[in-house]
Scaffold this active site. Structure first.
Site, PDB file in Angstrom:
ATOM      1  N   CYS A  23      82.152  60.536  53.251  1.00 38.80           N
ATOM      2  CA  CYS A  23      81.845  60.897  51.865  1.00 38.80           C
ATOM      3  C   CYS A  23      82.509  62.193  51.415  1.00 38.80           C
ATOM      4  O   CYS A  23      82.469  62.538  50.245  1.00 38.80           O
ATOM      5  CB  CYS A  23      80.335  60.978  51.654  1.00 38.80           C
ATOM      6  SG  CYS A  23      79.542  59.363  51.775  1.00 38.80           S
ATOM      7  N   HIS A  67      83.458  56.832  34.371  1.00 37.16           N
ATOM      8  CA  HIS A  67      84.881  56.803  34.692  1.00 37.16           C
ATOM      9  C   HIS A  67      85.497  58.205  34.759  1.00 37.16           C
ATOM     10  O   HIS A  67      86.616  58.426  34.310  1.00 37.16           O
ATOM     11  CB  HIS A  67      85.645  55.898  33.722  1.00 37.16           C
ATOM     12  CG  HIS A  67      85.411  54.448  34.017  1.00 37.16           C
ATOM     13  ND1 HIS A  67      84.281  53.783  33.585  1.00 37.16           N
ATOM     14  CD2 HIS A  67      86.124  53.557  34.719  1.00 37.16           C
ATOM     15  CE1 HIS A  67      84.334  52.531  34.016  1.00 37.16           C
ATOM     16  NE2 HIS A  67      85.431  52.372  34.713  1.00 37.16           N
ATOM     17  N   GLU A 109      72.844  55.269  44.059  1.00 37.99           N
ATOM     18  CA  GLU A 109      74.277  55.178  44.335  1.00 37.99           C
ATOM     19  C   GLU A 109      74.633  53.845  44.981  1.00 37.99           C
ATOM     20  O   GLU A 109      75.770  53.412  44.929  1.00 37.99           O
ATOM     21  CB  GLU A 109      74.779  56.351  45.150  1.00 37.99           C
ATOM     22  CG  GLU A 109      74.264  56.475  46.544  1.00 37.99           C
ATOM     23  CD  GLU A 109      74.927  57.625  47.278  1.00 37.99           C
ATOM     24  OE1 GLU A 109      75.318  57.412  48.439  1.00 37.99           O
ATOM     25  OE2 GLU A 109      75.054  58.730  46.724  1.00 37.99           O
TER      26      GLU A 109
END
EC number: 4.-.-.-
Length: 120
Positions: A23, A67, A109
């Protein structure tokens, strides 16, 4: 206590600074967001808040995140963009409009991993 909840979503990328693992590298999520308001009383129509207005305010925040490379947003230049910190960011933004009525924000998530922020 009355509570109302709405759901929304956004897609974005981030990386966790100083994380020891995958991550730490740039990766993305299709985040799901749940936002809750609470009130001991109802307005004259019998509502905590009009869902239409609640969704409008949440969607403005979703548009800020959607985005985007979250690390590059001003707030997250100094705050690690973990799910926990994203939940607090959304909570604080909603509190600008709703103050103490904001109860909690949950950020998913993945379908099995979520973080929650509340003032309690």
């Amino acid at each position: 206590m009355y509570k109302v909840r709405i759901k929304s979503h956004f897609s974005s990328a981030h990386n966790l600074r100083e994380y020891q693992g995958a991550c730490e590298r740039l990766h993305g999520h299709n985040w799901k967001v749940e936002a809750y308001l609470k009130s001991k009383t109802l307005d004259k129509l019998g509502m905590v808040e009009d869902f239409k207005m609640f969704k409008k305010h949440l969607n403005v925040i979703m548009d800020e995140l959607d985005h985007e490379y979250i690390n590059e947003l001003e707030y997250f230049k100094t705050v690690n963009p973990t799910s926990e910190n994203i939940a607090k960011y959304i909570f604080d933004k909603l509190a600008i409009h709703y103050g103490e009525k904001v109860d909690k924000v949950i950020v998913w998530e993945t379908d099995t991993s979520a973080a929650e922020y509340t003032k309690d």
